[in-house]
Scaffold this active site. Structure first.
Site, PDB file in Angstrom:
ATOM      1  CE  LYS A  50      -0.393  -0.261   5.049  1.00  0.00           C
ATOM      2  NZ  LYS A  50      -1.255  -0.702   6.174  1.00  0.00           N
ATOM      3  NE  ARG A 149      -6.435   0.072  11.396  1.00  0.00           N
ATOM      4  CZ  ARG A 149      -5.204  -0.075  10.886  1.00  0.00           C
ATOM      5  NH1 ARG A 149      -4.354   0.932  10.924  1.00  0.00           N
ATOM      6  NH2 ARG A 149      -4.827  -1.210  10.362  1.00  0.00           N
ATOM      7  CE1 TYR A 271      12.579  32.049   5.680  1.00  0.00           C
ATOM      8  CE2 TYR A 271      12.829  29.676   5.329  1.00  0.00           C
ATOM      9  CZ  TYR A 271      12.585  30.957   4.834  1.00  0.00           C
ATOM     10  OH  TYR A 271      12.357  31.134   3.500  1.00  0.00           O
ATOM     11  CG  MET A 319       9.536  24.306   0.382  1.00  0.00           C
ATOM     12  SD  MET A 319       8.553  25.372  -0.669  1.00  0.00           S
ATOM     13  CE  MET A 319       7.415  26.076   0.517  1.00  0.00           C
TER      14      MET A 319
HETATM   15  C1  LIG Z   1      -0.448  -1.633   6.870  1.00  0.00           C
HETATM   16  C2  LIG Z   1      -0.994  -2.948   7.262  1.00  0.00           C
HETATM   17  C3  LIG Z   1      -0.156  -4.067   7.332  1.00  0.00           C
HETATM   18  C4  LIG Z   1       1.342  -3.964   7.231  1.00  0.00           C
HETATM   19  O1  LIG Z   1       1.803  -3.446   8.445  1.00  0.00           O
HETATM   20  P1  LIG Z   1       3.385  -3.314   8.765  1.00  0.00           P
HETATM   21  O2  LIG Z   1       3.423  -2.911  10.179  1.00  0.00           O
HETATM   22  O3  LIG Z   1       3.891  -2.258   7.843  1.00  0.00           O
HETATM   23  O4  LIG Z   1       3.993  -4.632   8.489  1.00  0.00           O
HETATM   24  C5  LIG Z   1      -0.729  -5.302   7.566  1.00  0.00           C
HETATM   25  N1  LIG Z   1      -2.065  -5.430   7.755  1.00  0.00           N
HETATM   26  C6  LIG Z   1      -2.902  -4.374   7.734  1.00  0.00           C
HETATM   27  C7  LIG Z   1      -4.343  -4.581   7.968  1.00  0.00           C
HETATM   28  C8  LIG Z   1      -2.390  -3.100   7.508  1.00  0.00           C
HETATM   29  O5  LIG Z   1      -3.214  -2.045   7.509  1.00  0.00           O
END
Ligand SMILES: *Cc1c(COP(=O)(O)O)cnc(C)c1O
Length: 380
Positions: A50, A149, A271, A319
């Site tokens: 992802k 979640r 800055y 920046m």
């Molecule tokens: C992002 C995610 C993972 C991977 O998590 P890591 O800690 O990066 O290995 C696995 N399962 C779910 C549901 C996630 O959202």
């Protein structure tokens, strides 16, 4: 060894104007996959790609993971899955963690993507889609075991158990959940979530189980079940900040020295003039700033490295630029230097994160598209 080379490759770096260079070692990513795959025995080792493979480029990273043996991939969004489809073989399974949003089930089947169903609404949508399609459709079901979640509640699971028709046409290929405290092995939440997964899965159609992401893998075999879902560990982040990191670093970030100057006692830098010299200093201005995703909070206690020389960041990160103290570097060395390491052998992504008061995940995914990127191939 897949470790990053200590010298900048001389070919393939036609980027003399770039402010910073990001090297990504595909060999190190493959070696990390091998290590996690070996550690998890007979469980399937999936790969989480992802957020564009945590910022490193899913187009380049996913084929390397597939070659290393991964054939199950996870992304967060439908669009990520659609893009990923073009970069893995038709055999590879792609699961979309957020599941089908209203109006999207047809896109899942059209692109051969498998949804993770997180709610009764998503289950109803997928069931209706399967009915229209006239054939059973595969899906993963996520249950909430305590993180609050994603996933079905215990009440939802009991409702499904009482009325199996609610899952009509849904081929349950995986029952999964996610740990909230896996990076804290002593947390009682881990065992509690594990027990809840078993309890909830017993009320659902029989299917392989999955609970662990990167850190969960290191909690031991009790947490591996039938499939594990590492993301961060593939990219070299530490699974447990309290122990040495067993994974290979996968990125090196070098910033260009744009200018060097000498300042005197009382001169301020950057800055707000938040840093002032107490005596003469040599300082260098680098072509990397927060617009490159180099977090502005990383200035306090942050540093660059040149070989064994630690080069503290002075004042605020701008920046497009960052100023460092190079007073300790002998002139002859400095004169011959064009780049310094922001992330490298002496300074991991996790170190940068600690300076910025955040986690390695945020540092990696923030690294923007502005750098010149080089993908170091796998060793032959
Ligand atoms: C992002 C995610 C993972 C991977 O998590 P890591 O800690 O990066 O290995 C696995 N399962 C779910 C549901 C996630 O959202």
């Amino acid at each position: 060894m897949p470790d990053l080379p200590s010298t900048l490759p001389t070919s393939g770096w036609a980027a003399p104007g770039a402010g910073a260079l990001l090297e990504i070692s595909l060999g190190a990513i493959a070696a990390n996959y091998d290590m996690l795959n070996a550690r998890t025995g007979s469980a399937i080792c999936a790969a989480v790609v992802k957020a564009d493979a945590y910022g490193l480029g899913a187009r380049q990273v996913a084929p390397v993971l597939e070659q290393a043996g991964a054939n199950v991939f996870f992304v967060a969004h439908l669009e990520e899955g659609v893009r990923l489809r073009a970069h893995v073989s038709p055999r590879a399974r792609i699961l979309v963690l957020h599941g089908p949003m209203p109006g999207t089930p047809r896109d899942f089947t059209g692109h051969d993507l498998c949804p993770v169903l997180n709610s009764m609404e998503q289950i109803a949508d997928w069931r209706a889609h399967a009915r229209r399609a006239g054939s059973p459709l595969p899906a993963a079901i996520q249950v909430d075991t305590g993180m609050s979640r994603f996933g079905l509640s215990l009440v939802d699971v009991e409702t499904l158990a009482a009325d199996p028709a609610l899952l009509a046409g849904i081929g349950t290929r995986l029952v999964m959940s996610h740990l909230a405290c896996a990076d804290t092995p002593t947390s009682p939440a881990n065992a509690m979530q594990r027990a809840r997964l078993l309890d909830m899965a017993a009320r659902l159609p029989e299917a392989p189980l999955a609970l662990s992401a990167s850190s969960g893998i290191f909690l031991g075999p009790d947490y591996h079940f039938d499939l594990v879902r590492p993301g961060a560990a593939l990219y070299g982040l530490t699974p447990d900040a309290a122990r040495p990191n067993p994974l290979h670093p996968t990125v090196r970030l070098r910033a260009r020295i744009v200018q060097v100057r000498t300042i005197g006692a009382g001169d301020g830098v950057g800055y707000g003039l938040t840093w002032r010299a107490s005596g003469p200093r040599r300082i260098a201005t680098l072509g990397i700033g927060y617009a490159d995703g180099f977090l502005r909070h990383g200035a306090d206690g942050g540093c660059a490295w040149l070989g064994e020389y630690r080069l503290p960041i002075l004042g605020r990160i701008s920046m497009d630029s960052t100023t460092i103290d190079v007073s300790d570097v002998p002139d002859a060395v400095l004169d011959a230097t064009t780049h310094v390491d922001m992330i490298g052998p002496r300074h991991s992504v996790d170190d940068v994160a600690r300076c910025a008061g955040t986690i390695g995940y945020e540092v990696l995914t923030a690294l923007g598209s502005r750098f010149h990127r080089a993908y170091l191939p796998q060793a032959a």
